[in-house]
Design an enzyme around this catalytic site. Structure first.
Site, PDB file in Angstrom:
ATOM      1  N   SER A 148      11.146  72.213 -34.770  1.00 51.21           N
ATOM      2  CA  SER A 148      10.639  71.814 -36.274  1.00 51.21           C
ATOM      3  C   SER A 148      10.383  72.891 -37.136  1.00 51.21           C
ATOM      4  O   SER A 148      10.110  74.024 -36.285  1.00 51.21           O
ATOM      5  CB  SER A 148       9.366  70.809 -35.954  1.00 51.21           C
ATOM      6  OG  SER A 148       8.584  70.399 -37.089  1.00 51.21           O
ATOM      7  N   TYR A 161       0.594  69.507 -32.471  1.00 48.48           N
ATOM      8  CA  TYR A 161       2.230  69.539 -32.704  1.00 48.48           C
ATOM      9  C   TYR A 161       3.070  70.830 -32.909  1.00 48.48           C
ATOM     10  O   TYR A 161       3.859  71.094 -32.423  1.00 48.48           O
ATOM     11  CB  TYR A 161       2.527  68.637 -34.018  1.00 48.48           C
ATOM     12  CG  TYR A 161       4.039  68.122 -34.154  1.00 48.48           C
ATOM     13  CD1 TYR A 161       4.823  67.393 -33.338  1.00 48.48           C
ATOM     14  CD2 TYR A 161       4.711  68.821 -35.329  1.00 48.48           C
ATOM     15  CE1 TYR A 161       6.013  67.031 -33.307  1.00 48.48           C
ATOM     16  CE2 TYR A 161       6.077  68.558 -35.362  1.00 48.48           C
ATOM     17  CZ  TYR A 161       6.700  67.624 -34.609  1.00 48.48           C
ATOM     18  OH  TYR A 161       8.057  67.625 -34.888  1.00 48.48           O
TER      19      TYR A 161
END
Length: 249
Positions: A148, A161
């Site tokens: 990501s 995350y």
């Protein structure tokens, strides 16, 4: 003197995709099937991957599906074994399964932290552990790990995350350096249309993230990037691609 060809003689690769029931996983499966690859689809939601596999076959592609929980090593091994039994080899693994329940650290959502660690890190490791013996025996293979842009930067509510996605990039680089017969690619999507935001339990954070999704790119854009990476000649390893909306800061 004849120079050996480094072009991949098998454009129809066997590609295993985790988290294939929606979003990037589903879009990648459809894109690769159209390109002529044989896809094996894994997810917890077997009804969805079964329907997706049926759609792909109806359109003339080759697809199988299998129930998959990436947090369980034996489940991942069973997925790989089923695909190998069906197609006789495993050329590519797309480690796509992931969760993103964002929240401030002081919300102390420890169960959600552990879930991210289990799926986003342990799930990737389980995928690597399950396919490495097969790929080593073949003398070739390609592991594509979905990270990501949060693996390149840290924003409020995304600390855990981001930590998991930084870990994905670190694991991928370590595997790449240890490998001379395997290719390793990290794909880092920016804002992409998917169901990830539905897993955010904090209403304020969920609303803030959803407010940004107006600029999100379609999941098919990530599928295109994966198709590009796996279609290169065998001596070309596309190590990392970052794909984000033009309007994303």
């Amino acid at each position: 003197m004849t120079v050996p060809s480094t072009t991949d003689a098998s454009p129809d690769k066997v590609v295993l995709i985790t988290g294939a029931s929606s979003g990037i996983g589903e879009a990648t499966a459809r894109r690769l099937a159209v390109a002529g690859h044989r896809v094996a689809l894994g997810a917890r939601r077997t009804d969805r991957v079964a329907a997706l596999a049926k759609d792909i076959r109806a359109d003339g592609g080759s697809a199988v599906h299998h129930e998959l929980d990436v947090t369980n090593l034996e489940s991942v091994r069973a997925f790989v074994e089923a695909a190998h039994d069906q197609y006789g080899r495993v050329d590519v693994l797309v480690n796509n399964a992931g969760v993103m329940p964002l929240s401030p650290l002081d919300a102390l959502k420890v169960d959600e932290w552990n879930r991210m660690i289990d799926v986003n890190i342990r799930g990737v490791l389980h995928g690597i552990a399950a396919v490495l013996p097969v790929m080593r025996a073949q003398g070739a293979g390609h592991i594509v790990n979905i990270a990501s842009v949060s693996g390149h930067r840290v924003d409020p509510t995304a600390a855990v995350y981001s930590a998991t996605k930084f870990a994905v990039r670190a694991l991928s680089e370590g595997l790449r350096q240890e490998s001379r017969d395997l290719r390793v690619t990290v794909i880092s999507p920016g804002l992409t249309r998917s169901e990830l935001t539905e897993g955010i339990s904090d209403p304020g954070v969920r609303e803030a993230v959803q407010d940004q999704m107006g600029i999100a790119i379609p999941a098919s854009a990530i599928g295109e990037a994966i198709q590009y990476a796996i279609s290169q000649p065998l001596d070309v390893d596309v190590n990392e691609l970052v794909i984000r909306p033009t309007a994303q800061g």
